[in-house]
Design a protein around this motif. Structure first.
Motif, mmCIF file in Angstrom:
data_model
loop_
_atom_site.group_PDB
_atom_site.id
_atom_site.type_symbol
_atom_site.label_atom_id
_atom_site.label_comp_id
_atom_site.label_asym_id
_atom_site.label_seq_id
_atom_site.Cartn_x
_atom_site.Cartn_y
_atom_site.Cartn_z
ATOM 1 N N GLY A 172 1.876 3.584 5.354
ATOM 2 C CA GLY A 172 1.236 2.297 5.128
ATOM 3 C C GLY A 172 1.209 1.443 6.377
ATOM 4 O O GLY A 172 0.198 0.808 6.693
ATOM 5 N N ARG B 240 -3.594 4.666 -3.162
ATOM 6 C CA ARG B 240 -2.914 3.479 -3.682
ATOM 7 C C ARG B 240 -3.679 2.883 -4.858
ATOM 8 O O ARG B 240 -3.066 2.284 -5.751
ATOM 9 C CB ARG B 240 -2.705 2.444 -2.581
ATOM 10 N N ASP C 252 2.281 1.722 -3.648
ATOM 11 C CA ASP C 252 1.229 2.194 -4.548
ATOM 12 C C ASP C 252 0.812 3.617 -4.212
ATOM 13 O O ASP C 252 0.510 4.421 -5.103
ATOM 14 C CB ASP C 252 0.015 1.264 -4.486
ATOM 15 N N ALA C 253 0.786 3.960 -2.920
ATOM 16 C CA ALA C 253 0.446 5.326 -2.530
ATOM 17 C C ALA C 253 1.488 6.307 -3.052
ATOM 18 O O ALA C 253 1.146 7.402 -3.526
ATOM 19 C CB ALA C 253 0.338 5.421 -1.010
ATOM 20 N N GLN D 252 -2.178 0.525 8.461
ATOM 21 C CA GLN D 252 -2.476 -0.888 8.675
ATOM 22 C C GLN D 252 -2.831 -1.155 10.140
ATOM 23 O O GLN D 252 -3.705 -1.976 10.439
ATOM 24 C CB GLN D 252 -1.268 -1.739 8.262
ATOM 25 N N LEU E 4 -6.570 3.886 0.577
ATOM 26 C CA LEU E 4 -7.189 3.166 -0.536
ATOM 27 C C LEU E 4 -7.303 4.012 -1.806
ATOM 28 O O LEU E 4 -6.893 3.558 -2.881
ATOM 29 C CB LEU E 4 -8.566 2.640 -0.127
ATOM 30 N N SER F 187 0.835 -1.204 0.000
ATOM 31 C CA SER F 187 0.000 0.000 0.000
ATOM 32 C C SER F 187 0.868 1.250 0.000
ATOM 33 O O SER F 187 0.531 2.247 -0.647
ATOM 34 C CB SER F 187 -0.942 -0.007 1.213
ATOM 35 N N ASP G 216 -8.376 1.336 5.841
ATOM 36 C CA ASP G 216 -7.530 1.541 4.667
ATOM 37 C C ASP G 216 -7.693 2.967 4.166
ATOM 38 O O ASP G 216 -8.319 3.227 3.128
ATOM 39 C CB ASP G 216 -7.897 0.534 3.576
#
Length: 411
Positions: free
Chosen positions: A319, A334, A26-27, A323, A331, A23, A328
């Motif tokens: 992230g 990411r 991707d973020a 978590q 979301l 995450s 999330d």
């Protein structure tokens, strides 16, 4: 994802850390996309004689694209063994898959290269970068760091020596526009532009992917590595910028460059802060002392790589923090980062439709950016929640799987 069957008590923690890592990466990719979009939509200079830099130019120019490239290297490392790089037949299969995915990215770039838009499109260069780092995918982190350091130190000087020769060739080996399918008929000009004379010179930009590969080979799931990336990245970025200021201001570099310009009234000070891509960086070795965005010098590569490493570290820490909350919150970001090829292409098509046209009634530049950004975040969050892929990501994944396919041996 909940482990199937009975698992040891340590397994959920391992999966939890892995999710935080993914995450965070991707973020960071989502942030890079939003930053690149900002440089495409907002002006990077004020419309005055001094070309005063805007805050968008000062913050995002050069850094967003470099973050995008470093993250590409991280993604390659994560898909080829993480801390233990693949070897043997598995490595060759991975190389074939990456090569086919690069061809998909390149084809998309060539297809949209003909759009009338005042934006330097990175996709063809991005594809070539993937192909250029294929030989290095089997290296461990130590070898990658040594190679990356050598690349950062040597290639800017090499480019400085070769670029004048390419530009004085007949015809000059420079496109002056985004690569498109028609340019395949003049391969020397296309390759010269891609590697040395274009907006994203692949020769120097390979360094970003090598640095990304090295970062991706680290233990990203641990708590120490993100902190290390943040600390070291910040230190390198600050040191590179400080050294450039000393060379430019205290040692006379900027005065020497100003004297070498054909037009002495050119606002060199502003360009050194925001974008040096449009300047003919020949005639004085002092160009190599700059850390200006898109200058492709050693200090530029070090500064932007340091910023990229620090951003990755922050996103990995976020992230892990998210978590732990059980929500999330990353979301949308990411999700956008997992669909950068589709969203980047769609963004360029939207900008091409607006190019040369007056703004729609009631719209502002701010509104154009935020409508696109919020749409991307909303769609990205929805697609990520459904565990789908974007259309172009699906195509790239299919090409990757085709390249990795190894038929079973018949006994």
């Amino acid at each position: 994802m909940t482990p199937r069957g009975t698992a040891s008590t340590s397994r959920p923690a391992v999966r939890k850390a892995a999710g935080a890592r993914l995450s965070g990466i991707d973020a960071a990719r989502g942030l890079a996309l939003l930053g690149m979009m900002a440089t495409h939509i907002f002006p990077t200079f004020e419309s005055n004689a001094q070309l005063t830099p805007t805050w968008v130019g000062l913050v995002f120019s050069g850094r967003a694209a470099a973050l995008f490239a470093v993250l590409a290297g991280i993604g390659l490392a994560l898909s080829t063994g993480k801390q233990q790089p693949l070897q043997g037949p598995q490595l060759w299969a991975a190389r074939r898959g990456i090569a086919l995915r690069a061809l998909v990215v390149g084809a998309v770039g060539l297809s949209i290269g003909g759009l009338e838009v005042n934006i330097a499109i990175i996709l063809v260069h991005y594809a070539v970068l993937f192909l250029c780092v294929l030989p290095f995918l089997g290296l461990d982190v130590k070898r990658l760091l040594v190679l990356a350091l050598g690349w950062v130190l040597v290639t800017p000087a090499l480019a400085f020596l070769l670029r004048p020769w390419l530009l004085t060739a007949e015809p000059p080996l420079q496109l002056g526009h985004n690569p498109k399918w028609e340019d395949l008929s003049t391969p020397a000009v296309l390759l010269g532009d891609l590697f040395l004379t274009g907006y994203y010179p692949v020769l120097q930009w390979i360094a970003y992917l090598l640095i990304g590969l090295a970062i991706g080979r680290l233990a990203l799931t641990t708590a120490a590595v993100p902190v290390l990336l943040l600390a070291v990245g910040t230190g390198v970025a600050v040191l590179a910028k400080w050294l450039s200021v000393v060379l430019m201001e205290d040692w006379g570099g900027r005065a020497a460059l100003q004297a070498s310009l054909l037009d002495p009234s050119y606002p060199l000070e502003s360009l050194l802060q925001v974008n040096l891509a449009g300047i003919d960086q020949t005639g004085s070795a002092w160009w190599l002392a700059s850390s200006a965005p898109h200058s492709g010098t050693t200090l530029d590569l070090l500064h932007t790589s340091g910023v990229a490493a620090a951003v990755v570290g922050v996103c990995l820490l976020l992230g892990r923090l998210v978590q732990r909350t059980g929500r999330d919150l990353l979301l949308p970001l990411r999700g956008a980062g997992a669909m950068t090829l589709s969203f980047y292409t769609a963004h360029l098509c939207v900008m091409a439709s607006l190019y040369g046209q007056p703004l729609p009634s009631g719209w502002t530049v701010d509104g154009i950016y935020w409508v696109q950004a919020l749409t991307i975040l909303a769609l990205g969050g929805m697609v990520a929640a459904l565990a789908w892929r974007g259309p172009l990501e699906w195509l790239g994944h299919a090409a990757n799987q085709l390249g990795r396919y190894r038929p079973a041996r018949v006994s």
